[in-house]
Design a protein around this motif. Sequence first.
Motif, PDB file in Angstrom:
ATOM      1  N   ALA A   6      33.211  14.686  46.388  1.00  0.00           N
ATOM      2  CA  ALA A   6      33.646  13.289  46.436  1.00  0.00           C
ATOM      3  C   ALA A   6      32.473  12.368  46.132  1.00  0.00           C
ATOM      4  O   ALA A   6      31.352  12.629  46.569  1.00  0.00           O
ATOM      5  CB  ALA A   6      34.206  12.975  47.822  1.00  0.00           C
ATOM      6  N   PRO A   7      32.709  11.289  45.400  1.00  0.00           N
ATOM      7  CA  PRO A   7      31.599  10.368  45.141  1.00  0.00           C
ATOM      8  C   PRO A   7      31.192   9.657  46.421  1.00  0.00           C
ATOM      9  O   PRO A   7      32.032   9.384  47.276  1.00  0.00           O
ATOM     10  CB  PRO A   7      32.187   9.378  44.132  1.00  0.00           C
ATOM     11  N   PRO A   8      29.904   9.366  46.586  1.00  0.00           N
ATOM     12  CA  PRO A   8      29.466   8.622  47.759  1.00  0.00           C
ATOM     13  C   PRO A   8      30.168   7.265  47.844  1.00  0.00           C
ATOM     14  O   PRO A   8      30.504   6.668  46.829  1.00  0.00           O
ATOM     15  CB  PRO A   8      27.966   8.446  47.531  1.00  0.00           C
ATOM     16  N   SER A  70      22.843   9.143  59.080  1.00  0.00           N
ATOM     17  CA  SER A  70      23.578   9.318  60.337  1.00  0.00           C
ATOM     18  C   SER A  70      24.974   8.697  60.269  1.00  0.00           C
ATOM     19  O   SER A  70      25.907   9.221  60.868  1.00  0.00           O
ATOM     20  CB  SER A  70      22.790   8.771  61.525  1.00  0.00           C
ATOM     21  N   ARG A  71      25.139   7.614  59.524  1.00  0.00           N
ATOM     22  CA  ARG A  71      26.467   6.999  59.401  1.00  0.00           C
ATOM     23  C   ARG A  71      27.415   7.882  58.588  1.00  0.00           C
ATOM     24  O   ARG A  71      28.584   8.020  58.914  1.00  0.00           O
ATOM     25  CB  ARG A  71      26.340   5.629  58.734  1.00  0.00           C
ATOM     26  N   TRP A  72      26.917   8.492  57.509  1.00  0.00           N
ATOM     27  CA  TRP A  72      27.794   9.254  56.619  1.00  0.00           C
ATOM     28  C   TRP A  72      27.857  10.734  56.932  1.00  0.00           C
ATOM     29  O   TRP A  72      28.628  11.466  56.325  1.00  0.00           O
ATOM     30  CB  TRP A  72      27.372   9.046  55.164  1.00  0.00           C
ATOM     31  N   PRO A  75      32.015  13.892  60.483  1.00  0.00           N
ATOM     32  CA  PRO A  75      33.103  14.685  59.887  1.00  0.00           C
ATOM     33  C   PRO A  75      34.080  13.810  59.107  1.00  0.00           C
ATOM     34  O   PRO A  75      34.432  12.715  59.540  1.00  0.00           O
ATOM     35  CB  PRO A  75      33.787  15.315  61.102  1.00  0.00           C
ATOM     36  N   GLY A  76      34.461  14.316  57.949  1.00  0.00           N
ATOM     37  CA  GLY A  76      35.453  13.631  57.122  1.00  0.00           C
ATOM     38  C   GLY A  76      34.875  12.628  56.147  1.00  0.00           C
ATOM     39  O   GLY A  76      35.615  12.036  55.367  1.00  0.00           O
ATOM     40  N   THR A  77      33.557  12.442  56.143  1.00  0.00           N
ATOM     41  CA  THR A  77      32.954  11.495  55.210  1.00  0.00           C
ATOM     42  C   THR A  77      32.531  12.215  53.931  1.00  0.00           C
ATOM     43  O   THR A  77      32.528  13.442  53.858  1.00  0.00           O
ATOM     44  CB  THR A  77      31.709  10.830  55.838  1.00  0.00           C
ATOM     45  N   TRP A  78      32.145  11.434  52.941  1.00  0.00           N
ATOM     46  CA  TRP A  78      31.703  12.029  51.677  1.00  0.00           C
ATOM     47  C   TRP A  78      30.465  12.897  51.882  1.00  0.00           C
ATOM     48  O   TRP A  78      30.340  13.942  51.248  1.00  0.00           O
ATOM     49  CB  TRP A  78      31.453  10.951  50.619  1.00  0.00           C
TER      50      TRP A  78
END
Length: 119
Positions: A6-8, A70-72, A75-78
């Motif tokens: 997935a793209p950032p 830490s933000r990205w 779980p479930g993030t790019w």
Amino acid sequence: MTALAAPPDGTATSQAADGLRSTADEIRAFLAEADEHGTETVPSEVLHEWRNALTRFQRELEQTAPDEWSRWRLPGTWLDSHLRLRSLIAHEVGKAYWDDRSKIRYAEIDIERYLWGAR
């Protein structure tokens, strides 16, 4: 694999995120072309290059933009998807090395395991 590449998110603006963005674009373009041509294998050297690029930019993101990391990394993030993709690729490259194979069949890659979080 395209789902894992997935793209950032557009709000990820660090230089490392740009490197991950271009790597994800390269992976998705390769997979789209392979799908279009009915290609059943991916060269292990291509996977190795992707793993190296993902590792380099992920490490750079962690070191130079720890807030973004830490933000990205949740779980479930790019970024979580990219970490899973790197793990999947590293596993497949390792298997190819030990089995002395230069190409890996897409059908043999256990993608669901990485999509659903089993490691």
